[in-house]
Design an enzyme around this catalytic site. Sequence first.
Site, PDB file in Angstrom:
ATOM      1  N   GLU A 134      30.758  21.830  53.268  1.00  0.00           N
ATOM      2  CA  GLU A 134      31.917  21.515  53.512  1.00  0.00           C
ATOM      3  C   GLU A 134      30.266  19.736  54.309  1.00  0.00           C
ATOM      4  OE1 GLU A 134      35.293  21.631  55.840  1.00  0.00           O
ATOM      5  OE2 GLU A 134      35.678  23.330  54.916  1.00  0.00           O
ATOM      6  N   PRO A 192      28.932  25.142  39.694  1.00  0.00           N
ATOM      7  CA  PRO A 192      28.091  25.624  39.443  1.00  0.00           C
ATOM      8  C   PRO A 192      26.572  24.514  40.193  1.00  0.00           C
ATOM      9  CG  PRO A 192      29.502  26.505  37.577  1.00  0.00           C
ATOM     10  CD  PRO A 192      29.787  25.557  38.562  1.00  0.00           C
ATOM     11  N   PHE A 235      41.037  24.428  47.447  1.00  0.00           N
ATOM     12  CA  PHE A 235      40.427  23.690  47.420  1.00  0.00           C
ATOM     13  C   PHE A 235      39.322  23.206  46.028  1.00  0.00           C
ATOM     14  CE2 PHE A 235      37.511  19.956  48.950  1.00  0.00           C
ATOM     15  CZ  PHE A 235      38.170  19.004  49.149  1.00  0.00           C
ATOM     16  N   GLY A 236      39.529  23.351  45.826  1.00  0.00           N
ATOM     17  CA  GLY A 236      37.762  23.530  44.350  1.00  0.00           C
ATOM     18  C   GLY A 236      37.326  21.486  43.643  1.00  0.00           C
ATOM     19  N   ARG A 246      35.957  19.300  58.237  1.00  0.00           N
ATOM     20  CA  ARG A 246      34.920  19.427  59.417  1.00  0.00           C
ATOM     21  C   ARG A 246      35.207  19.161  60.409  1.00  0.00           C
ATOM     22  NH1 ARG A 246      32.577  15.826  54.945  1.00  0.00           N
ATOM     23  NH2 ARG A 246      31.577  16.541  52.974  1.00  0.00           N
TER      24      ARG A 246
HETATM   25  C1  LIG Z   1      31.445  31.319  51.501  1.00  0.00           C
HETATM   26  C2  LIG Z   1      31.490  29.181  51.356  1.00  0.00           C
HETATM   27  C3  LIG Z   1      32.704  29.349  51.026  1.00  0.00           C
HETATM   28  C4  LIG Z   1      33.139  27.465  50.029  1.00  0.00           C
HETATM   29  N1  LIG Z   1      34.002  27.184  50.143  1.00  0.00           N
HETATM   30  C5  LIG Z   1      34.511  26.013  49.030  1.00  0.00           C
HETATM   31  C6  LIG Z   1      35.318  25.447  48.911  1.00  0.00           C
HETATM   32  O1  LIG Z   1      36.694  26.187  49.066  1.00  0.00           O
HETATM   33  N2  LIG Z   1      35.586  24.761  48.302  1.00  0.00           N
HETATM   34  C7  LIG Z   1      34.866  23.793  47.649  1.00  0.00           C
HETATM   35  O2  LIG Z   1      35.150  23.094  47.065  1.00  0.00           O
HETATM   36  N3  LIG Z   1      33.478  23.809  48.037  1.00  0.00           N
HETATM   37  C8  LIG Z   1      33.456  25.480  48.877  1.00  0.00           C
HETATM   38  N4  LIG Z   1      31.642  25.720  48.872  1.00  0.00           N
HETATM   39  C9  LIG Z   1      30.523  25.670  48.378  1.00  0.00           C
HETATM   40  C10 LIG Z   1      30.129  24.579  49.864  1.00  0.00           C
HETATM   41  O3  LIG Z   1      30.319  23.376  49.477  1.00  0.00           O
HETATM   42  C11 LIG Z   1      28.657  24.116  48.920  1.00  0.00           C
HETATM   43  O4  LIG Z   1      28.109  25.556  49.011  1.00  0.00           O
HETATM   44  C12 LIG Z   1      27.544  23.016  49.891  1.00  0.00           C
HETATM   45  O5  LIG Z   1      27.604  22.064  49.523  1.00  0.00           O
HETATM   46  C13 LIG Z   1      26.264  22.617  49.300  1.00  0.00           C
HETATM   47  O6  LIG Z   1      26.431  22.986  47.986  1.00  0.00           O
HETATM   48  P1  LIG Z   1      25.304  23.927  46.666  1.00  0.00           P
HETATM   49  O7  LIG Z   1      25.676  25.453  47.678  1.00  0.00           O
HETATM   50  O8  LIG Z   1      25.698  24.068  45.491  1.00  0.00           O
HETATM   51  O9  LIG Z   1      23.990  23.366  47.484  1.00  0.00           O
HETATM   52  P2  LIG Z   1      22.586  22.889  47.276  1.00  0.00           P
HETATM   53  O10 LIG Z   1      23.612  21.177  47.187  1.00  0.00           O
HETATM   54  O11 LIG Z   1      22.767  23.053  45.613  1.00  0.00           O
HETATM   55  O12 LIG Z   1      21.751  22.381  47.965  1.00  0.00           O
HETATM   56  C14 LIG Z   1      20.680  23.804  47.954  1.00  0.00           C
HETATM   57  C15 LIG Z   1      19.878  23.135  49.105  1.00  0.00           C
HETATM   58  O13 LIG Z   1      19.151  21.717  48.894  1.00  0.00           O
HETATM   59  C16 LIG Z   1      19.909  21.327  49.806  1.00  0.00           C
HETATM   60  N5  LIG Z   1      20.131  19.442  49.639  1.00  0.00           N
HETATM   61  C17 LIG Z   1      20.944  19.088  48.217  1.00  0.00           C
HETATM   62  N6  LIG Z   1      20.771  18.148  48.584  1.00  0.00           N
HETATM   63  C18 LIG Z   1      19.776  17.359  49.005  1.00  0.00           C
HETATM   64  C19 LIG Z   1      19.528  16.280  49.709  1.00  0.00           C
HETATM   65  N7  LIG Z   1      19.343  15.224  48.965  1.00  0.00           N
HETATM   66  N8  LIG Z   1      18.145  16.170  50.724  1.00  0.00           N
HETATM   67  C20 LIG Z   1      17.737  16.811  51.626  1.00  0.00           C
HETATM   68  N9  LIG Z   1      18.548  18.163  50.577  1.00  0.00           N
HETATM   69  C21 LIG Z   1      19.088  18.307  50.093  1.00  0.00           C
HETATM   70  C22 LIG Z   1      20.976  22.046  50.731  1.00  0.00           C
HETATM   71  O14 LIG Z   1      21.009  20.988  51.568  1.00  0.00           O
HETATM   72  C23 LIG Z   1      20.649  23.221  51.202  1.00  0.00           C
HETATM   73  O15 LIG Z   1      19.829  23.108  52.059  1.00  0.00           O
HETATM   74  C24 LIG Z   1      31.554  27.159  49.766  1.00  0.00           C
HETATM   75  C25 LIG Z   1      30.418  27.254  49.734  1.00  0.00           C
HETATM   76  C26 LIG Z   1      30.523  28.755  50.764  1.00  0.00           C
HETATM   77  C27 LIG Z   1      29.257  30.055  50.775  1.00  0.00           C
END
Ligand SMILES: Cc1cc2nc3c(=O)[nH]c(=O)nc-3n(C[C@H](O)[C@H](O)[C@H](O)COP(=O)(O)OP(=O)(O)OC[C@H]3O[C@@H](n4cnc5c(N)ncnc54)[C@H](O)[C@@H]3O)c2cc1C
Length: 399
Positions: free
Chosen positions: A378, A149, A144-145, A258
Amino acid sequence: MSLPATPHSTARVEVDPRDILQIDSLLSDEERLIRNSVRDFVRGRVMPGIEEWFERGVFPVEMAREIGDLGLLGMHLEGYGCAGASAVSYGLACLELEAGDSGFRSFVSVQGSLSMFPIWAYGTEEQKREWLPRMARGEVIGCFGLTEPDFGSDPGGMRTTARRDGDDWILNGSKLWITNGGIAGVAIVWARAEEGVLGFIVPRGTRGFTTRDIHRKLSLRASVTSELILEDCRLPKDAVLPGVRGLKGPLSCLTEARYGIVWGVMGAARSCWETAVDYARTRIQFGRPIGQFQLTQRKLVDMMLELQKGTLLALHIGRLKDEGRCAPELVSFGKLNNCREALAVAREARGILGANGITLEYPVIRHMNNLESVYTYEGTNEIHTLVLGELITGLSAYR
Ligand SMILES: Cc1cc2nc3c(=O)[nH]c(=O)nc-3n(C[C@H](O)[C@H](O)[C@H](O)COP(=O)(O)OP(=O)(O)OC[C@H]3O[C@@H](n4cnc5c(N)ncnc54)[C@H](O)[C@@H]3O)c2cc1C
């Protein structure tokens, strides 16, 4: 003679510390049967290999069919070779799988809730017939994409585009952190088109579609995480999921997945708690088992409270879901609470095990590290807090 326990009886009721709330008695025979068969599978097939897979950083992809044979892939979906089980049964399966390792629960969640669900809910009859039976058997793995980045918590900013070229679609962009990406035979890719965000079925081997695995992870090591790269990737017109438009498409899939996490993390927490209890009863310091010290007992009790409350919460949400009364905000409530508490239980257990808490000889640090990912993916802890904050105040903090 033992008298039956009535509301006023003084007869002693047996208490099982591992199920002090008697949650087991709230399950149907069928739910217990499913729970027990997944528990047996985890004991017999996951536990013997998990330390090695975690250490090597691999998911044993050859087990996909076995998991399919158990009926766990898309198990809460109806028809097309899916088991049509209840939400509670699906949740119990997630709990038992994650008591083994979050990587296995992630595999099942991504396959069933994030890859099969969008085809099942938004696909054409032909798309469902083509993909779902093979995915339910574990012959084809899905991914699921959504995340990119530069857009994680805020997927609405996505840059991946889909534009029409005659009858075809052309996709460009990249997706990051995609579970199962490198082992997937098919990807569900969400992209921005003129008419809004659309979902596309992208089979492996399509020209312009490649994947690259992410290495050096210290969490969810027994799970494949990858980047999806789309470079002028040409798809036929029937690759689009016609039943949904806009972010509600991917967000509805995430609510499904979730829900599995609400249960799953309690499995990881249970494994950590049971390990800590065993350890505390046998590890001798100062001439006594460390479980005899009041400080240790308090930790074990606090862990038990959260574990039992979280499991009961999962069951309550599951029952509401089976009755069609579960709003996404309730899933946020469960995901927020149970991930936070499961991680706290794992960290406390890690401490109780002392130096042994940092080795793979015990499951605790593996679960603890895994839960760091589950806490983030998620919808992070913060995002679910803001979902509930908006529900309470009527004010959105992030829009
Ligand atoms: C092992 C793993 C598997 C994954 N599998 C999938 C998958 O299959 N498909 C997919 O699509 N994605 C997947 N993901 C991605 C995952 O859903 C994202 O990492 C997640 O949504 C957070 O995004 P980010 O890492 O870019 O963090 P960011 O969005 O950059 O957040 C960084 C920090 O800022 C905080 N933050 C962001 N916005 C706010 C706000 N408005 N107020 C307060 N705090 C905030 C966040 O809570 C976090 O603490 C996976 C991630 C991991 C680690």
